[in-house]
Design a protein around this motif. Structure first.
Motif, short mmCIF file in Angstrom:
data_model
loop_
_atom_site.label_atom_id
_atom_site.label_comp_id
_atom_site.label_asym_id
_atom_site.label_seq_id
_atom_site.Cartn_x
_atom_site.Cartn_y
_atom_site.Cartn_z
N GLY A 1 40.38 52.13 31.46
CA GLY A 1 40.83 53.46 31.24
C GLY A 1 40.55 53.88 29.92
N ALA A 2 39.50 53.83 29.39
CA ALA A 2 38.79 54.41 28.08
C ALA A 2 38.84 55.96 28.27
N VAL A 3 39.27 56.57 27.08
CA VAL A 3 39.12 58.14 27.35
C VAL A 3 38.74 58.59 25.86
N GLU A 4 37.47 59.35 26.02
CA GLU A 4 37.05 59.69 24.64
C GLU A 4 37.54 61.15 24.28
N GLN A 5 37.82 62.01 25.25
CA GLN A 5 38.52 63.41 24.93
C GLN A 5 39.98 63.17 24.58
N ASP A 6 40.54 64.02 23.75
CA ASP A 6 41.94 63.97 23.32
C ASP A 6 42.40 62.42 23.06
N SER A 7 41.55 61.70 22.32
CA SER A 7 41.87 60.38 22.10
C SER A 7 42.18 60.26 20.58
N SER A 8 42.25 58.88 20.15
CA SER A 8 42.51 58.57 18.67
C SER A 8 41.18 58.61 18.03
N GLY A 9 40.22 58.45 18.81
CA GLY A 9 38.78 58.19 18.13
C GLY A 9 38.09 56.93 17.99
N TYR A 10 38.73 56.11 18.87
CA TYR A 10 38.41 54.81 18.54
C TYR A 10 36.80 54.69 19.05
N PRO A 11 36.01 53.74 18.29
CA PRO A 11 34.76 53.75 18.64
C PRO A 11 34.16 52.94 19.86
N ASP A 12 35.37 52.11 20.27
CA ASP A 12 35.11 51.38 21.54
C ASP A 12 35.57 52.12 22.78
N CYS A 13 35.74 53.37 22.66
CA CYS A 13 36.15 54.36 23.74
C CYS A 13 35.19 55.33 24.15
N ARG A 14 33.85 55.14 23.39
CA ARG A 14 32.81 56.09 23.81
C ARG A 14 31.84 55.49 25.08
N PRO A 15 31.25 56.58 25.67
CA PRO A 15 30.58 56.44 26.81
C PRO A 15 29.25 55.36 26.29
N ALA A 16 28.70 55.52 24.95
CA ALA A 16 27.60 54.65 24.68
C ALA A 16 27.90 53.27 24.45
N TYR A 17 29.13 52.96 24.35
CA TYR A 17 29.58 51.59 24.41
C TYR A 17 29.39 50.71 25.50
N TYR A 18 30.14 51.41 26.37
CA TYR A 18 30.13 50.95 27.86
C TYR A 18 28.61 51.03 28.74
N GLU A 19 27.75 51.93 28.35
CA GLU A 19 26.33 51.79 28.68
C GLU A 19 25.81 50.59 28.01
N ALA A 20 26.03 50.03 26.78
CA ALA A 20 25.54 49.10 25.93
C ALA A 20 25.96 47.74 26.70
N PHE A 21 27.55 47.91 27.00
CA PHE A 21 27.94 46.80 27.33
C PHE A 21 27.60 46.32 28.82
N ASN A 22 27.50 47.46 29.69
CA ASN A 22 26.82 46.99 31.17
C ASN A 22 25.36 46.39 30.87
N ARG A 23 24.67 46.63 29.82
CA ARG A 23 23.25 46.03 29.84
C ARG A 23 23.60 44.62 29.31
N VAL A 24 24.81 44.39 28.50
CA VAL A 24 24.94 42.76 28.18
C VAL A 24 25.55 42.04 29.62
N ILE A 25 26.16 42.60 30.22
CA ILE A 25 26.80 41.98 31.41
C ILE A 25 25.44 41.81 32.33
N LYS A 26 24.42 42.76 32.47
CA LYS A 26 23.52 42.68 33.17
C LYS A 26 22.51 41.58 33.08
N ALA A 27 22.43 41.15 31.69
CA ALA A 27 21.59 40.08 31.07
C ALA A 27 22.10 38.76 31.16
N GLY A 28 23.71 38.84 31.07
CA GLY A 28 24.42 37.66 30.86
C GLY A 28 25.03 37.06 31.87
N THR A 29 24.94 37.48 32.99
CA THR A 29 25.88 37.06 34.21
C THR A 29 24.90 36.41 35.25
#
Length: 230
Positions: A126-154
């Motif tokens: 349930g990550a939220v970028e809008q109306d949030s506290s501004g945490y860097p691990d709630c940004r779309p780019a973070y999850y795009e990068a994490f999905n690349r890690v999952i694809k490479a590492g599973t």
């Protein structure tokens, strides 16, 4: 519910956003719910919400994990008793002290491992970028990068983290949750208290503003409520 046999993991903290994600997962999948305690101030209350939400949504597969690293590392008001949880009005433009360093990576690592074992190909968070506290691990780019890690590492490379709420305003999340029948009355968002929500921390104020903007009543008890400006 049209769940079929598709499996998914939903990271369920017990808060408002993760509860709506759980309701979405239940609608479309046969979900398994994952809760991670990490020594946060309200861990007992959040864990209670996790079990109650699972029961209300009829989620049978549950996993509760304790992460000892984040509290040992500290550096956050949520995990270090020597750092006070600030009132919402004192939170500025910088990343607030309630940010837990790289927390979501710890959570997602556990979720990916469990997804491989269960054969789930989606992980809801349930990550939220809008109306949030501004945490860097709630940004779309973070999850795009994490999905690349999952694809490479599973093993199969087919697991995907999905963030259905990330572009929504908090009021939109409330409206969506009401449409889905998400049990907001069982959720807990407060950073500092476990008996009644404080009503003045950043998380409480963002939540109160969201319910007010959605024209809905927040069903959880508050010790006090900061004036909500829409």
């Amino acid at each position: 519910m049209n769940r079929g046999e598709k499996r998914a993991i939903v990271l369920l903290s017990g808060g408002m956003d993760s509860c709506v994600c759980a309701a979405l997962a239940v609608r479309d999948y046969a979900p398994a719910a994952l809760h991670i305690s990490y020594g946060q101030r309200t861990e007992d209350r959040e864990r209670q919400s996790f079990f109650e939400i699972c029961q209300r949504l009829n989620i049978q597969d549950k996993l509760v994990v304790r992460n000892e690293a984040l509290r040992a590392i500290g550096g956050s008001a949520l995990t270090d008793d020597n750092i006070a949880v600030p009132a919402s009005h004192s939170v500025g433009q910088d990343i607030p002290v309630t940010y837990v360093p790289f927390r979501n990576a710890h959570f997602l690592a556990v979720a990916v491992s469990w997804a491989e074992v269960l054969g789930a190909d989606k992980i809801f968070i349930g990550a939220v970028e809008q109306d949030s506290s501004g945490y860097p691990d709630c940004r779309p780019a973070y999850y795009e990068a994490f999905n690349r890690v999952i694809k490479a590492g599973t093993k199969e490379g087919t697991i995907e983290v999905v963030t259905p709420l990330i572009g929504l305003r908090k009021a939109e999340i409330v409206r969506l949750g009401l449409e889905l029948g998400a049990p907001f009355d069982l959720t807990w968002s407060c950073y500092s208290r476990q008996d009644r929500a404080c009503g003045i921390c950043d998380s409480c104020v963002l939540r109160l503003r969201a319910f007010a903007a959605a024209g809905a009543n927040d069903p959880i008890p508050y010790a006090e409520k900061e004036i909500v400006e829409l």
